[in-house]
Design a protein around this motif. Structure first.
Motif, PDB file in Angstrom:
ATOM      1  N   GLY A  29       0.797  -1.219   0.000  1.00  0.00           N
ATOM      2  CA  GLY A  29       0.000   0.000   0.000  1.00  0.00           C
ATOM      3  C   GLY A  29       0.831   1.272   0.000  1.00  0.00           C
ATOM      4  O   GLY A  29       0.484   2.263  -0.652  1.00  0.00           O
ATOM      5  N   LEU A  30       1.944   1.262   0.726  1.00  0.00           N
ATOM      6  CA  LEU A  30       2.719   2.510   0.844  1.00  0.00           C
ATOM      7  C   LEU A  30       3.740   2.680  -0.269  1.00  0.00           C
ATOM      8  O   LEU A  30       4.364   3.729  -0.389  1.00  0.00           O
ATOM      9  CB  LEU A  30       3.384   2.595   2.226  1.00  0.00           C
ATOM     10  CG  LEU A  30       2.400   2.733   3.403  1.00  0.00           C
ATOM     11  CD1 LEU A  30       3.132   2.952   4.715  1.00  0.00           C
ATOM     12  CD2 LEU A  30       1.373   3.855   3.168  1.00  0.00           C
ATOM     13  N   THR A  31       3.885   1.653  -1.113  1.00  0.00           N
ATOM     14  CA  THR A  31       4.714   1.830  -2.305  1.00  0.00           C
ATOM     15  C   THR A  31       3.837   2.023  -3.552  1.00  0.00           C
ATOM     16  O   THR A  31       4.325   2.125  -4.655  1.00  0.00           O
ATOM     17  CB  THR A  31       5.676   0.628  -2.513  1.00  0.00           C
ATOM     18  OG1 THR A  31       4.913  -0.576  -2.564  1.00  0.00           O
ATOM     19  CG2 THR A  31       6.694   0.543  -1.384  1.00  0.00           C
ATOM     20  N   SER A  32       2.507   2.062  -3.358  1.00  0.00           N
ATOM     21  CA  SER A  32       1.576   2.317  -4.473  1.00  0.00           C
ATOM     22  C   SER A  32       1.370   3.811  -4.644  1.00  0.00           C
ATOM     23  O   SER A  32       1.644   4.597  -3.742  1.00  0.00           O
ATOM     24  CB  SER A  32       0.212   1.699  -4.203  1.00  0.00           C
ATOM     25  OG  SER A  32       0.300   0.315  -4.072  1.00  0.00           O
ATOM     26  N   ARG A  33       0.833   4.178  -5.773  1.00  0.00           N
ATOM     27  CA  ARG A  33       0.442   5.554  -6.014  1.00  0.00           C
ATOM     28  C   ARG A  33      -0.971   5.590  -6.533  1.00  0.00           C
ATOM     29  O   ARG A  33      -1.221   4.988  -7.568  1.00  0.00           O
ATOM     30  CB  ARG A  33       1.363   6.180  -7.081  1.00  0.00           C
ATOM     31  CG  ARG A  33       2.314   7.154  -6.510  1.00  0.00           C
ATOM     32  CD  ARG A  33       3.511   7.277  -7.438  1.00  0.00           C
ATOM     33  NE  ARG A  33       4.719   7.586  -6.679  1.00  0.00           N
ATOM     34  CZ  ARG A  33       5.086   8.810  -6.339  1.00  0.00           C
ATOM     35  NH1 ARG A  33       4.343   9.843  -6.699  1.00  0.00           N
ATOM     36  NH2 ARG A  33       6.192   9.012  -5.678  1.00  0.00           N
ATOM     37  N   PRO A  34      -1.947   6.237  -5.941  1.00  0.00           N
ATOM     38  CA  PRO A  34      -1.821   6.893  -4.638  1.00  0.00           C
ATOM     39  C   PRO A  34      -1.608   5.874  -3.510  1.00  0.00           C
ATOM     40  O   PRO A  34      -1.977   4.722  -3.652  1.00  0.00           O
ATOM     41  CB  PRO A  34      -3.166   7.625  -4.488  1.00  0.00           C
ATOM     42  CG  PRO A  34      -4.106   6.945  -5.412  1.00  0.00           C
ATOM     43  CD  PRO A  34      -3.297   6.355  -6.517  1.00  0.00           C
TER      44      PRO A  34
END
Ligand code: AVJ
Length: 335
Positions: A29-34
């Motif tokens: 999740g935290l390496t995805s955009r958004p």
């Protein structure tokens, strides 16, 4: 190994698996955009307590509105659900205890005793629910099932065999289904349907679309409890993944996305900053104003839940709502 640890092998295993699941979704999740994090991450011990507080807020109309429906209609719901047989009551999630109790008590009044089958991924949450309910409602025997009903693979959802004269009622209440995208919600209902027999029933509680001010207030209360609930997700990462988020540098944002008919919650970085998630060996960059999307809470149109049931193997038999038409409880019959 000490004695206490050796008596709890199941719980240890449960927690070990859970950590891996947390690590995987956080990295993803935290390496995805958004950037995004899944809403189930809210519910560690601190988050579950905060959610409990939310359900008591004036602004958070959902819980008391659904409870009002059950106060008025429990008997009728069970009458419709049972089609003349003894009922077993299963529930997806072990958390909605208070509203569930109204139905369980009505079931005990009707048939003397009832078997209650809460389904959850957490063995410890289930054990807590079992003890509470057996103590508080004589006549209920609790048979917990450790099972991930949100699991993506389409294995059957098995609750186990029943006696000839019984039928099952599966509860999925509290607007829990609102966290799923419509296609995921349909998938979940199909999976549940596959584990039921024709004639069994499913009771869904869904929040309905309404005016924006009411919705936004429910997800951005004056006392800041929902903000704390949202930010707890970062504190959880600090605790469990040795991260160094400063939750105060993120703003809680609740947005009504009318086009998608959903409330969204975000955590918005107030400044450009980096966070180090040591256990993942990951540094996450935030631009000023960049958000982490933490929750979708879908709000249904009247008739939409009936349509969802119809396309997933159920016949929508009855819908109960409150005088304002804010919340709906819908009974589907497996066919
Ligand atoms: C537990 C998913 C029904 O969507 O209203 C409460 C969670 N989020 N406040 C909801 C929640 C923000 C809640 N559900």
């Amino acid at each position: 190994m000490n004695a206490a640890a050796s008596t709890a092998p199941v719980l240890q295993f449960d927690e070990l698996q859970f950590d891996e699941r947390v690590a995987a979704v956080v990295r993803e999740g935290l390496t995805s955009r958004p950037k995004r994090l899944p809403a189930w991450l809210f519910y560690d011990q601190a988050g579950s307590r905060l959610f409990d507080e939310i359900t008591k807020l004036d602004e958070y109309y959902l819980t008391r509105t659904e409870r009002g429906i059950f106060l008025r209609a429990s008997e009728e719901i069970l009458e419709r659900a049972c089609s003349g047989r003894r009922l077993r009551i299963a529930e997806l999630g072990a958390g909605s205890a208070e509203k569930t109790r109204l139905l369980l008590k009505a079931a005990v009044r009707r048939q003397g005793t009832v078997r209650y089958e809460p389904v959850d991924v957490s063995a410890s949450a289930l054990e807590g629910a079992r003890r509470r309910i057996e103590r508080e409602i004589p006549g209920v025997s609790v048979a917990p099932r450790v099972l991930d009903y949100t699991d993506g693979d389409d294995r059957k959802f098995h609750l186990g065999p029943m006696d000839e004269d019984e039928s099952r009622l599966v509860l999925y209440i509290g607007s829990s289904i609102g966290n799923f995208e419509p296609h995921q919600a349909a998938r979940l209902l199909r999976r549940v349907r596959a584990g039921l027999e024709v004639g069994d029933a499913m009771l869904l509680g869904v929040d309905l679309a309404k005016d924006k001010a009411t919705l936004v207030a429910a997800y951005d209360d004056a006392a800041g409890v929902t903000a704390a609930f949202n930010k707890n997700i970062l504190e959880r990462l600090n605790r469990e993944l040795d991260a160094d988020f400063d939750a105060d540098t993120f703003a809680h944002r609740a947005v009504w996305n009318k086009a998608a008919s959903r409330m969204e919650m975000h955590l918005v970085s107030r400044t450009a900053q980096k966070a180090n998630i040591a256990a993942l060996d990951l540094i996450v960059d935030f631009a000023a104003g960049e958000s982490i999307h933490t929750e979708n809470s879908y709000k249904y149109q009247p008739g939409q839940i009936e349509a969802l049931l119809a396309e997933t193997g159920f016949r929508a038999e009855a819908t109960w709502t409150d005088p304002k038409g804010w919340f709906a409880v819908c009974l589907g019959r497996a066919e």
